[in-house]
Design a protein around this motif. Structure first.
Motif, PDB file in Angstrom:
ATOM      1  N   VAL A 113       3.840  -3.999  -0.029  1.00 54.53           N
ATOM      2  CA  VAL A 113       3.217  -2.951   0.778  1.00 54.53           C
ATOM      3  C   VAL A 113       1.840  -2.703   0.177  1.00 54.53           C
ATOM      4  O   VAL A 113       1.730  -2.530  -1.045  1.00 54.53           O
ATOM      5  N   ASP A 114       0.824  -2.700   1.023  1.00 56.91           N
ATOM      6  CA  ASP A 114      -0.554  -2.519   0.540  1.00 56.91           C
ATOM      7  C   ASP A 114      -0.895  -3.494  -0.592  1.00 56.91           C
ATOM      8  O   ASP A 114      -1.516  -3.113  -1.590  1.00 56.91           O
ATOM      9  N   GLY A 115      -0.443  -4.723  -0.454  1.00 57.56           N
ATOM     10  CA  GLY A 115      -0.746  -5.732  -1.469  1.00 57.56           C
ATOM     11  C   GLY A 115       0.012  -5.555  -2.776  1.00 57.56           C
ATOM     12  O   GLY A 115      -0.227  -6.287  -3.737  1.00 57.56           O
ATOM     13  N   LYS A 116       0.943  -4.576  -2.838  1.00 56.29           N
ATOM     14  CA  LYS A 116       1.726  -4.369  -4.060  1.00 56.29           C
ATOM     15  C   LYS A 116       3.146  -4.854  -3.842  1.00 56.29           C
ATOM     16  O   LYS A 116       3.799  -4.435  -2.873  1.00 56.29           O
ATOM     17  N   ASN A 117       3.630  -5.708  -4.749  1.00 49.70           N
ATOM     18  CA  ASN A 117       5.010  -6.177  -4.666  1.00 49.70           C
ATOM     19  C   ASN A 117       5.930  -5.023  -5.055  1.00 49.70           C
ATOM     20  O   ASN A 117       5.891  -4.544  -6.190  1.00 49.70           O
ATOM     21  N   VAL A 118       6.769  -4.592  -4.119  1.00 46.08           N
ATOM     22  CA  VAL A 118       7.582  -3.393  -4.365  1.00 46.08           C
ATOM     23  C   VAL A 118       8.721  -3.632  -5.363  1.00 46.08           C
ATOM     24  O   VAL A 118       9.452  -2.712  -5.691  1.00 46.08           O
ATOM     25  N   GLN A 119       8.844  -4.879  -5.847  1.00 49.49           N
ATOM     26  CA  GLN A 119       9.871  -5.136  -6.867  1.00 49.49           C
ATOM     27  C   GLN A 119       9.322  -5.012  -8.276  1.00 49.49           C
ATOM     28  O   GLN A 119      10.059  -5.169  -9.244  1.00 49.49           O
ATOM     29  N   VAL A 120       8.034  -4.781  -8.390  1.00 46.66           N
ATOM     30  CA  VAL A 120       7.394  -4.820  -9.705  1.00 46.66           C
ATOM     31  C   VAL A 120       6.998  -3.408 -10.138  1.00 46.66           C
ATOM     32  O   VAL A 120       5.999  -2.860  -9.663  1.00 46.66           O
ATOM     33  N   PRO A 121       7.784  -2.780 -11.045  1.00 50.21           N
ATOM     34  CA  PRO A 121       7.513  -1.396 -11.447  1.00 50.21           C
ATOM     35  C   PRO A 121       6.077  -1.192 -11.919  1.00 50.21           C
ATOM     36  O   PRO A 121       5.465  -0.156 -11.635  1.00 50.21           O
ATOM     37  N   ALA A 122       5.510  -2.197 -12.608  1.00 52.98           N
ATOM     38  CA  ALA A 122       4.163  -2.047 -13.169  1.00 52.98           C
ATOM     39  C   ALA A 122       3.096  -1.810 -12.104  1.00 52.98           C
ATOM     40  O   ALA A 122       2.036  -1.241 -12.390  1.00 52.98           O
ATOM     41  N   GLU A 123       3.390  -2.227 -10.857  1.00 49.52           N
ATOM     42  CA  GLU A 123       2.423  -2.004  -9.772  1.00 49.52           C
ATOM     43  C   GLU A 123       2.210  -0.502  -9.524  1.00 49.52           C
ATOM     44  O   GLU A 123       1.241  -0.109  -8.893  1.00 49.52           O
TER      45      GLU A 123
END
Ligand SMILES: [Zn+2]
Ligand SMILES: [Zn+2]
Length: 261
Positions: A113-123
Protein backbone atom coordinates in the motif's frame (compact mmCIF):
# COMPACT_ATOMS: atom_id res chain seq x y z
CA UNK A 1 -6.73 -32.45 0.84
CA UNK A 2 -5.17 -30.27 -1.83
CA UNK A 3 -2.85 -27.32 -1.31
CA UNK A 4 -3.66 -24.52 -3.73
CA UNK A 5 -0.93 -22.06 -2.83
CA UNK A 6 2.75 -22.94 -2.87
CA UNK A 7 5.78 -21.31 -4.44
CA UNK A 8 8.71 -22.68 -6.42
CA UNK A 9 12.04 -21.45 -7.72
CA UNK A 10 10.07 -19.70 -10.47
CA UNK A 11 9.64 -17.01 -7.79
CA UNK A 12 11.01 -17.12 -4.23
CA UNK A 13 10.63 -20.82 -3.38
CA UNK A 14 12.56 -24.02 -3.99
CA UNK A 15 12.64 -26.42 -6.95
CA UNK A 16 9.33 -27.62 -8.38
CA UNK A 17 10.29 -31.25 -8.04
CA UNK A 18 11.15 -31.08 -4.32
CA UNK A 19 7.83 -29.38 -3.66
CA UNK A 20 5.96 -32.12 -5.52
CA UNK A 21 7.80 -34.87 -3.60
CA UNK A 22 6.97 -33.17 -0.30
CA UNK A 23 3.32 -32.91 -1.34
CA UNK A 24 3.28 -36.66 -2.08
CA UNK A 25 4.90 -37.40 1.28
CA UNK A 26 2.30 -35.23 3.03
CA UNK A 27 -0.47 -37.33 1.46
CA UNK A 28 -1.82 -34.46 -0.64
CA UNK A 29 -3.99 -35.19 -3.66
CA UNK A 30 -2.90 -32.03 -5.39
CA UNK A 31 -0.52 -29.10 -5.23
CA UNK A 32 -0.92 -25.74 -6.95
CA UNK A 33 2.07 -23.63 -7.92
CA UNK A 34 1.16 -19.99 -7.47
CA UNK A 35 4.45 -18.21 -8.04
CA UNK A 36 4.67 -14.47 -7.51
CA UNK A 37 4.15 -12.36 -10.57
CA UNK A 38 3.62 -8.69 -11.24
CA UNK A 39 3.10 -7.05 -14.61
CA UNK A 40 2.86 -3.45 -13.49
CA UNK A 41 4.68 -0.80 -15.48
CA UNK A 42 4.92 1.40 -12.37
CA UNK A 43 8.45 1.89 -11.09
CA UNK A 44 8.32 0.29 -7.62
CA UNK A 45 6.87 -2.89 -9.13
CA UNK A 46 9.30 -3.01 -12.06
CA UNK A 47 12.06 -2.66 -9.48
CA UNK A 48 10.70 -5.63 -7.49
CA UNK A 49 10.77 -7.77 -10.63
CA UNK A 50 14.37 -7.04 -11.45
CA UNK A 51 15.81 -6.77 -7.94
CA UNK A 52 14.17 -9.99 -6.68
CA UNK A 53 14.12 -11.83 -10.00
CA UNK A 54 10.37 -12.44 -9.93
CA UNK A 55 10.02 -13.23 -13.62
CA UNK A 56 7.07 -15.55 -14.00
CA UNK A 57 5.69 -13.14 -16.62
CA UNK A 58 8.69 -14.21 -18.73
CA UNK A 59 9.05 -17.81 -17.57
CA UNK A 60 5.53 -19.21 -17.15
CA UNK A 61 5.80 -21.20 -20.38
CA UNK A 62 8.99 -22.87 -19.21
CA UNK A 63 7.44 -23.58 -15.80
CA UNK A 64 4.44 -25.07 -17.62
CA UNK A 65 6.77 -27.46 -19.46
CA UNK A 66 8.33 -28.40 -16.12
CA UNK A 67 4.91 -29.03 -14.59
CA UNK A 68 3.94 -31.17 -17.58
CA UNK A 69 7.10 -33.25 -17.22
CA UNK A 70 6.55 -33.70 -13.48
CA UNK A 71 2.93 -34.75 -14.05
CA UNK A 72 4.29 -37.80 -15.84
CA UNK A 73 6.16 -38.80 -12.71
CA UNK A 74 3.48 -38.42 -10.05
CA UNK A 75 -0.01 -39.62 -9.23
CA UNK A 76 -1.03 -36.33 -7.61
CA UNK A 77 -2.51 -33.34 -9.41
CA UNK A 78 -0.18 -30.44 -10.16
CA UNK A 79 -1.87 -27.13 -10.91
CA UNK A 80 -0.36 -24.37 -13.01
CA UNK A 81 -1.38 -21.20 -11.15
CA UNK A 82 -0.11 -17.74 -10.28
CA UNK A 83 -0.10 -15.28 -7.37
CA UNK A 84 -0.44 -11.85 -8.97
CA UNK A 85 0.28 -8.61 -7.19
CA UNK A 86 -2.84 -6.49 -7.43
CA UNK A 87 -3.17 -2.73 -7.53
CA UNK A 88 -6.27 -1.14 -9.05
CA UNK A 89 -4.05 0.93 -11.36
CA UNK A 90 -2.64 -2.23 -12.95
CA UNK A 91 -5.96 -3.85 -13.85
CA UNK A 92 -5.63 -3.57 -17.66
CA UNK A 93 -2.13 -5.07 -17.62
CA UNK A 94 -3.17 -7.87 -15.25
CA UNK A 95 -6.24 -8.70 -17.34
CA UNK A 96 -4.24 -8.82 -20.56
CA UNK A 97 -1.57 -11.03 -18.98
CA UNK A 98 -4.02 -13.47 -17.36
CA UNK A 99 -5.90 -13.83 -20.68
CA UNK A 100 -2.67 -14.51 -22.51
CA UNK A 101 -1.03 -16.84 -19.99
CA UNK A 102 -4.20 -18.86 -19.31
CA UNK A 103 -3.20 -20.34 -15.95
CA UNK A 104 -5.50 -22.99 -14.50
CA UNK A 105 -6.46 -20.52 -11.78
CA UNK A 106 -5.20 -17.23 -10.44
CA UNK A 107 -4.64 -15.85 -6.96
CA UNK A 108 -4.67 -12.10 -6.41
CA UNK A 109 -2.75 -10.45 -3.57
CA UNK A 110 -2.46 -7.01 -2.09
CA UNK A 111 1.07 -6.98 -0.71
CA UNK A 112 1.77 -3.26 -0.79
CA UNK A 113 0.00 0.00 0.00
CA UNK A 114 1.49 3.34 -1.02
CA UNK A 115 4.65 1.54 -2.12
CA UNK A 116 5.08 -0.01 1.35
CA UNK A 117 5.09 -3.79 1.74
CA UNK A 118 2.53 -4.37 4.49
CA UNK A 119 4.41 -7.47 5.68
CA UNK A 120 7.50 -5.52 6.65
CA UNK A 121 7.24 -3.91 10.13
CA UNK A 122 10.25 -1.65 9.41
CA UNK A 123 8.23 0.15 6.71
CA UNK A 124 6.08 1.62 9.48
CA UNK A 125 8.60 2.68 12.11
CA UNK A 126 7.78 6.12 13.43
CA UNK A 127 4.32 6.26 11.84
CA UNK A 128 1.55 7.77 13.95
CA UNK A 129 -1.63 5.89 14.93
CA UNK A 130 -3.52 7.93 12.39
CA UNK A 131 -1.08 7.05 9.62
CA UNK A 132 -1.17 3.36 10.54
CA UNK A 133 -4.98 3.35 10.56
CA UNK A 134 -4.94 5.02 7.14
CA UNK A 135 -2.64 2.26 5.78
CA UNK A 136 -5.07 -0.37 7.08
CA UNK A 137 -8.03 1.50 5.49
CA UNK A 138 -6.17 1.66 2.18
CA UNK A 139 -5.25 -2.01 2.42
CA UNK A 140 -8.91 -3.02 2.76
CA UNK A 141 -10.00 -0.58 0.02
CA UNK A 142 -7.59 -2.31 -2.34
CA UNK A 143 -8.69 -5.74 -1.23
CA UNK A 144 -12.32 -4.83 -1.95
CA UNK A 145 -11.26 -3.51 -5.37
CA UNK A 146 -9.41 -6.79 -5.99
CA UNK A 147 -12.51 -8.83 -5.17
CA UNK A 148 -14.77 -6.56 -7.24
CA UNK A 149 -12.41 -6.70 -10.22
CA UNK A 150 -13.37 -10.37 -10.73
CA UNK A 151 -9.89 -10.91 -12.13
CA UNK A 152 -8.98 -13.75 -9.78
CA UNK A 153 -10.27 -17.08 -8.53
CA UNK A 154 -8.82 -16.57 -5.08
CA UNK A 155 -7.77 -13.66 -2.89
CA UNK A 156 -4.71 -14.61 -0.83
CA UNK A 157 -4.21 -13.95 2.90
CA UNK A 158 -7.15 -11.52 3.11
CA UNK A 159 -5.95 -9.86 6.32
CA UNK A 160 -2.23 -9.76 5.53
CA UNK A 161 -1.80 -6.66 7.70
CA UNK A 162 -2.54 -8.83 10.76
CA UNK A 163 0.90 -10.43 10.53
CA UNK A 164 2.70 -7.11 10.89
CA UNK A 165 3.02 -5.84 14.48
CA UNK A 166 2.47 -2.10 13.86
CA UNK A 167 -0.65 -2.85 11.77
CA UNK A 168 -1.99 -5.84 13.73
CA UNK A 169 -5.21 -5.24 15.65
CA UNK A 170 -6.20 -2.22 13.55
CA UNK A 171 -8.74 -3.97 11.33
CA UNK A 172 -12.34 -3.37 12.33
CA UNK A 173 -15.61 -5.25 12.05
CA UNK A 174 -16.63 -2.80 9.33
CA UNK A 175 -13.52 -3.63 7.26
CA UNK A 176 -14.42 -7.32 7.54
CA UNK A 177 -18.05 -6.65 6.61
CA UNK A 178 -17.10 -4.70 3.49
CA UNK A 179 -14.75 -7.39 2.29
CA UNK A 180 -17.16 -10.22 3.10
CA UNK A 181 -19.96 -8.46 1.22
CA UNK A 182 -17.67 -8.04 -1.81
CA UNK A 183 -16.75 -11.76 -1.69
CA UNK A 184 -20.41 -12.72 -1.45
CA UNK A 185 -21.07 -10.85 -4.73
CA UNK A 186 -17.95 -12.04 -6.60
CA UNK A 187 -16.61 -15.23 -8.15
CA UNK A 188 -13.43 -14.61 -6.16
CA UNK A 189 -13.14 -16.56 -2.90
CA UNK A 190 -10.74 -16.14 0.03
CA UNK A 191 -8.23 -18.74 1.17
CA UNK A 192 -7.27 -20.02 4.58
CA UNK A 193 -3.55 -19.25 4.45
CA UNK A 194 -1.16 -21.05 6.80
CA UNK A 195 1.94 -19.09 5.76
CA UNK A 196 2.48 -17.77 9.29
CA UNK A 197 0.46 -20.29 11.30
CA UNK A 198 3.42 -22.23 12.67
CA UNK A 199 5.76 -19.32 13.30
CA UNK A 200 5.95 -17.39 16.55
CA UNK A 201 3.26 -15.08 15.16
CA UNK A 202 0.81 -18.04 15.09
CA UNK A 203 -1.41 -16.25 12.63
CA UNK A 204 -3.91 -17.86 10.31
CA UNK A 205 -5.39 -15.67 7.60
CA UNK A 206 -8.17 -14.73 7.89
CA UNK A 207 -8.13 -14.40 11.68
CA UNK A 208 -11.09 -15.85 13.59
CA UNK A 209 -13.23 -12.68 13.86
CA UNK A 210 -12.88 -12.19 10.08
CA UNK A 211 -13.69 -15.86 9.39
CA UNK A 212 -16.80 -15.45 11.50
CA UNK A 213 -17.99 -12.59 9.27
CA UNK A 214 -17.18 -14.58 6.12
CA UNK A 215 -19.33 -17.40 7.52
CA UNK A 216 -22.21 -14.98 8.11
CA UNK A 217 -22.01 -14.04 4.43
CA UNK A 218 -21.84 -17.71 3.45
CA UNK A 219 -18.57 -17.26 1.57
CA UNK A 220 -16.73 -20.42 0.41
CA UNK A 221 -13.04 -20.70 1.19
CA UNK A 222 -10.10 -22.53 -0.30
CA UNK A 223 -6.80 -23.44 1.41
CA UNK A 224 -3.12 -22.80 0.86
CA UNK A 225 0.02 -23.51 2.87
CA UNK A 226 1.94 -20.70 1.13
CA UNK A 227 4.95 -23.01 1.49
CA UNK A 228 8.18 -21.91 -0.14
CA UNK A 229 10.23 -24.96 0.90
CA UNK A 230 9.50 -28.69 0.82
CA UNK A 231 10.07 -28.94 4.58
CA UNK A 232 7.17 -26.53 5.20
CA UNK A 233 4.48 -28.51 3.42
CA UNK A 234 3.83 -31.51 5.72
CA UNK A 235 3.40 -29.56 8.97
CA UNK A 236 1.31 -26.83 7.40
CA UNK A 237 -0.99 -29.34 5.74
CA UNK A 238 -1.54 -31.20 9.01
CA UNK A 239 -2.21 -27.84 10.63
CA UNK A 240 -4.72 -26.87 7.91
CA UNK A 241 -6.51 -30.21 8.21
CA UNK A 242 -6.90 -29.78 11.96
CA UNK A 243 -7.81 -26.14 11.67
CA UNK A 244 -10.54 -26.65 9.07
CA UNK A 245 -11.93 -29.64 11.01
CA UNK A 246 -12.00 -27.71 14.24
CA UNK A 247 -13.63 -24.68 12.58
CA UNK A 248 -16.17 -26.80 10.69
CA UNK A 249 -14.87 -25.49 7.36
CA UNK A 250 -15.16 -27.62 4.25
CA UNK A 251 -12.64 -26.06 1.88
CA UNK A 252 -13.31 -25.93 -1.86
CA UNK A 253 -11.05 -25.72 -4.89
CA UNK A 254 -10.56 -22.36 -6.64
CA UNK A 255 -13.65 -21.79 -8.84
CA UNK A 256 -11.87 -22.48 -12.15
CA UNK A 257 -10.85 -25.91 -10.84
CA UNK A 258 -14.09 -26.85 -9.12
CA UNK A 259 -16.20 -25.85 -12.12
CA UNK A 260 -14.35 -28.04 -14.61
CA UNK A 261 -15.25 -31.63 -15.22
ZN1 LIG B 1 1.35 -13.44 -0.84
ZN1 LIG C 1 2.28 -16.78 -1.59
Amino acid sequence: MRDFHVHSNYSDGEFLEGMVRAAEAAGLEGIGFADHCNVSSREPMAKVRSVYGFNLDLTYERRRQGIERLREETAIEIYDAVEMDYDPRDEPEIREFLDRAAFEYSIGSVHAVDGKNVQVPAEFTGASDRELDAIVDDYFDRLVALVESELFDTAAHADLIARTPPLRGRATESHYQRVARAFADSRTIPEINAGRALTDAEIVHPAEPFLEVLREFDVSVTVGSDAHRPSEIGDRIRFLEEFTDRSGIDPVAPPAISSRK
